[in-house]
Scaffold this active site. Structure first.
Site, PDB file in Angstrom:
ATOM      1  N   HIS A   1       0.820  -1.210   0.000  1.00 17.19           N
ATOM      2  CA  HIS A   1       0.000   0.000   0.000  1.00 17.19           C
ATOM      3  C   HIS A   1       0.862   1.272   0.000  1.00 17.19           C
ATOM      4  O   HIS A   1       0.850   2.054  -0.929  1.00 17.19           O
ATOM      5  CB  HIS A   1      -0.893   0.038   1.251  1.00 17.19           C
ATOM      6  CG  HIS A   1      -1.740  -1.171   1.482  1.00 17.19           C
ATOM      7  ND1 HIS A   1      -2.830  -1.499   0.711  1.00 17.19           N
ATOM      8  CD2 HIS A   1      -1.668  -2.135   2.438  1.00 17.19           C
ATOM      9  CE1 HIS A   1      -3.395  -2.599   1.176  1.00 17.19           C
ATOM     10  NE2 HIS A   1      -2.714  -3.006   2.214  1.00 17.19           N
TER      11      HIS A   1
HETATM   12  O1  RIB Z   1      -5.284  -0.015   4.622  1.00 16.08           O
HETATM   13  C1  RIB Z   1      -3.893  -0.051   4.437  1.00 16.08           C
HETATM   14  C2  RIB Z   1      -3.232   1.033   5.226  1.00 16.08           C
HETATM   15  O2  RIB Z   1      -3.491   0.845   6.619  1.00 16.08           O
HETATM   16  C3  RIB Z   1      -1.704   1.021   5.094  1.00 16.08           C
HETATM   17  O3  RIB Z   1      -1.202   2.315   5.238  1.00 16.08           O
HETATM   18  C4  RIB Z   1      -1.277   0.174   6.255  1.00 16.08           C
HETATM   19  O4  RIB Z   1       0.051   0.472   6.688  1.00 16.08           O
HETATM   20  C5  RIB Z   1      -2.265   0.610   7.308  1.00 16.08           C
HETATM   21  O5  RIB Z   1      -1.789   1.841   7.862  1.00 16.08           O
END
Ligand code: RIB
Ligand code: CA
Length: 313
Positions: A243
């Site tokens: 992500h």
């Molecule tokens: O949903 C994914 C996000 O939530 C990413 O940034 C992960 O590190 C958590 O913070």
């Protein structure tokens, strides 16, 4: 493109760690002015510790790390140990941090830094709940027009939620903060699950991290091997979705990503859809576009960039 001055706001988290490493491995394109920790994946005491451990893994104990908000603006903290492990950085065994945590509160560091640098020269890169950024905007409204852009990981539209049926974790943890940021008028670039779920660490890509052979390459392989199990089990996906590194990769190679400039509003009233990012993808409302909302990524190009840069550390 001139070197971009950024503040990374983060809740490490294995994917946050990879995003930070990618930024620190790219000094020709990115100058990290500081790292601000926020409560999210795990409590603040751990996210500020993890941020320092990642800087030391990168050989950068000179980076200033600040602790910020330890809870969301108007809700109880929700964490994600079920994804990231108890420490937030489960997978590799990393040494305790030696570099100091800065005294100044993260929110004040954000405010002071934006005020001290030329207007339009500082980019904020939130990788977790938006509590710190929202607090800075609320405490010092004068900084909004001075911020170059906010490039954040958060939200979901076609991909729907990962923590509830309708909300992505970062936005869900602090929807009030997200509403402040999305209504701030600051130019937004948003990396939602719609695109980050296409940046999957397949076995071959994980092997490429490990084949770098350095402490960084091996640690990244161990991090992604740990946190892939949640997504593999839930979505049947081929590996961990990276992500947060999508944020840093966009700063270096925006051409790897495609999206649409649309209006995005945040649900803050209904518990059923709390934290949903309501993206007007088909422009059916007259609400003004406020975000470049990404929908696709050249995954092979992304991983080629990431692997090449991690090998530099
Ligand atoms: O949903 C994914 C996000 O939530 C990413 O940034 C992960 O590190 C958590 O913070
Ligand atoms: Ca994160």
């Amino acid at each position: 493109m001139s070197k971009q001055k950024i503040i990374i706001d983060t809740d490490p988290g294995q994917d946050d760690a990879v995003a930070i490493l990618l930024a620190l491995a790219s000094p020709d394109e990115i100058e990290v002015l500081g790292i601000t920790a926020v409560a999210g994946n795990v409590p603040l005491a751990l996210t500020q510790r993890n941020a320092r451990m990642v800087c030391e893994l990168a050989g950068r104990p000179d980076i200033r790390v600040f602790a910020g908000c330890d809870r969301p603006l108007g809700r109880d903290l929700v964490t994600a140990e079920h994804v990231h492990g108890k420490s937030g950085l489960d997978g590799p065994v990393l040494p305790d941090p030696v570099m100091p945590l800065q005294e100044q509160h993260a929110v004040d560091f954000i405010i002071d830094t934006v005020r001290e640098h030329a207007s339009g020269s500082v980019t904020l890169c939130p990788l977790g709940p938006l509590t710190n950024v929202a607090m800075a905007l609320e405490k010092a409204p004068d900084i909004a027009p001075r911020i170059r852009q906010i490039v954040l990981m958060g939200g979901a539209y076609f991909e729907v939620g990962n923590i509830t049926p309708s909300a992505e974790f970062n936005i869900y943890v602090d929807p009030q903060a997200a509403r402040i940021v999305f209504r701030s008028g600051v130019p937004l670039v948003v990396m939602p699950l719609d695109v980050t779920h296409k940046a999957l660490v397949t076995a071959a890509r994980n092997d490429a991290f490990r084949a770098i052979g350095s402490p960084v390459g091996i640690a990244v392989a161990q991090m992604t091997e740990f946190f892939e199990r949640f997504d593999k089990e839930k979505y049947g996906s081929l590996g961990a979705p990276l992500h947060d590194p999508c944020v840093t990769a966009w700063l270096i190679r925006p051409d790897l990503f495609t999206g649409r400039h649309v209006n995005v509003e945040i649900e803050t009233q209904s518990e059923l859809t709390m934290g949903m990012t309501v993206a007007d993808w088909w422009r059916v409302t007259r609400r003004a576009p406020n975000a470049l909302f990404m929908g696709d990524v050249d995954a092979d190009g992304f991983f080629d960039l990431l692997t090449e840069r991690l090998a530099r550390l």
